[in-house]
Design a protein around this motif. Structure first.
Motif, PDB file in Angstrom:
ATOM      1  N   HIS A 118      13.189  -4.288  -8.365  1.00 55.45           N
ATOM      2  CA  HIS A 118      12.665  -3.764  -9.638  1.00 55.45           C
ATOM      3  C   HIS A 118      11.874  -4.822 -10.405  1.00 55.45           C
ATOM      4  O   HIS A 118      10.900  -4.500 -11.090  1.00 55.45           O
ATOM      5  CB  HIS A 118      13.789  -3.177 -10.498  1.00 55.45           C
ATOM      6  N   GLU A 119      12.220  -6.095 -10.279  1.00 53.57           N
ATOM      7  CA  GLU A 119      11.463  -7.151 -10.947  1.00 53.57           C
ATOM      8  C   GLU A 119      10.125  -7.411 -10.243  1.00 53.57           C
ATOM      9  O   GLU A 119       9.123  -7.709 -10.894  1.00 53.57           O
ATOM     10  CB  GLU A 119      12.287  -8.432 -11.047  1.00 53.57           C
ATOM     11  N   TRP A 178      -1.550  -8.303  -3.160  1.00 54.06           N
ATOM     12  CA  TRP A 178      -0.272  -7.740  -3.635  1.00 54.06           C
ATOM     13  C   TRP A 178       0.811  -7.909  -2.582  1.00 54.06           C
ATOM     14  O   TRP A 178       1.965  -8.194  -2.915  1.00 54.06           O
ATOM     15  CB  TRP A 178      -0.427  -6.261  -3.984  1.00 54.06           C
ATOM     16  N   ALA A 184       8.473  -5.071  -8.699  1.00 55.11           N
ATOM     17  CA  ALA A 184       7.676  -3.913  -9.117  1.00 55.11           C
ATOM     18  C   ALA A 184       7.098  -4.137 -10.509  1.00 55.11           C
ATOM     19  O   ALA A 184       5.921  -3.877 -10.753  1.00 55.11           O
ATOM     20  CB  ALA A 184       8.529  -2.651  -9.081  1.00 55.11           C
ATOM     21  N   TYR A 185       7.908  -4.634 -11.410  1.00 53.83           N
ATOM     22  CA  TYR A 185       7.444  -4.892 -12.776  1.00 53.83           C
ATOM     23  C   TYR A 185       6.341  -5.948 -12.798  1.00 53.83           C
ATOM     24  O   TYR A 185       5.321  -5.780 -13.460  1.00 53.83           O
ATOM     25  CB  TYR A 185       8.633  -5.326 -13.638  1.00 53.83           C
ATOM     26  N   ALA A 186       6.513  -7.015 -12.025  1.00 56.55           N
ATOM     27  CA  ALA A 186       5.525  -8.095 -11.996  1.00 56.55           C
ATOM     28  C   ALA A 186       4.188  -7.627 -11.425  1.00 56.55           C
ATOM     29  O   ALA A 186       3.126  -8.076 -11.864  1.00 56.55           O
ATOM     30  CB  ALA A 186       6.055  -9.272 -11.186  1.00 56.55           C
ATOM     31  N   LEU A 187       4.231  -6.715 -10.452  1.00 59.37           N
ATOM     32  CA  LEU A 187       3.008  -6.229  -9.819  1.00 59.37           C
ATOM     33  C   LEU A 187       2.480  -4.939 -10.462  1.00 59.37           C
ATOM     34  O   LEU A 187       1.439  -4.433 -10.044  1.00 59.37           O
ATOM     35  CB  LEU A 187       3.251  -5.985  -8.327  1.00 59.37           C
ATOM     36  N   CYS A 188       3.214  -4.404 -11.437  1.00 57.61           N
ATOM     37  CA  CYS A 188       2.817  -3.146 -12.107  1.00 57.61           C
ATOM     38  C   CYS A 188       2.729  -1.984 -11.123  1.00 57.61           C
ATOM     39  O   CYS A 188       1.767  -1.201 -11.129  1.00 57.61           O
ATOM     40  CB  CYS A 188       1.509  -3.313 -12.865  1.00 57.61           C
ATOM     41  N   VAL A 189       3.722  -1.896 -10.247  1.00 51.80           N
ATOM     42  CA  VAL A 189       3.817  -0.796  -9.287  1.00 51.80           C
ATOM     43  C   VAL A 189       5.252  -0.281  -9.307  1.00 51.80           C
ATOM     44  O   VAL A 189       6.122  -0.871  -9.941  1.00 51.80           O
ATOM     45  CB  VAL A 189       3.427  -1.247  -7.860  1.00 51.80           C
ATOM     46  N   ASP A 190       5.500   0.814  -8.598  1.00 48.86           N
ATOM     47  CA  ASP A 190       6.866   1.322  -8.527  1.00 48.86           C
ATOM     48  C   ASP A 190       7.606   0.681  -7.346  1.00 48.86           C
ATOM     49  O   ASP A 190       7.002   0.027  -6.499  1.00 48.86           O
ATOM     50  CB  ASP A 190       6.898   2.848  -8.463  1.00 48.86           C
TER      51      ASP A 190
END
Length: 64
Positions: free
Chosen positions: A32-33, A17, A35-41
């Motif tokens: 934010h992108e 990660w 975070a979205y790609a890695l499924c985290v905040d």
């Protein structure tokens, strides 16, 4: 690493990660992108990008 679809073992995930977050950042992706790609905040993204090896050191530390 972005194109690799290999299974990532649980013990290897923090380093993977971190590498992915750095690759996305190098491509100028906004936090934010990433975070979205890695499924985290987003705070997790900040930790991944700031943790120059800290995740591996924590995982290797003995439990007391």
């Amino acid at each position: 690493m972005l194109d690799d679809t290999s299974y990532i073992e649980p013990d290897d995930r923090p380093a993977a990660w971190m590498a992915l977050a750095r690759e996305y950042e190098a491509r100028n992706w906004p936090r934010h992108e990433i975070a979205y790609a890695l499924c985290v905040d987003e705070p997790t993204v900040d930790c991944l990008l700031a943790a120059e090896g800290a995740v591996q050191r924590e995982a290797a530390a003995p439990v007391q």
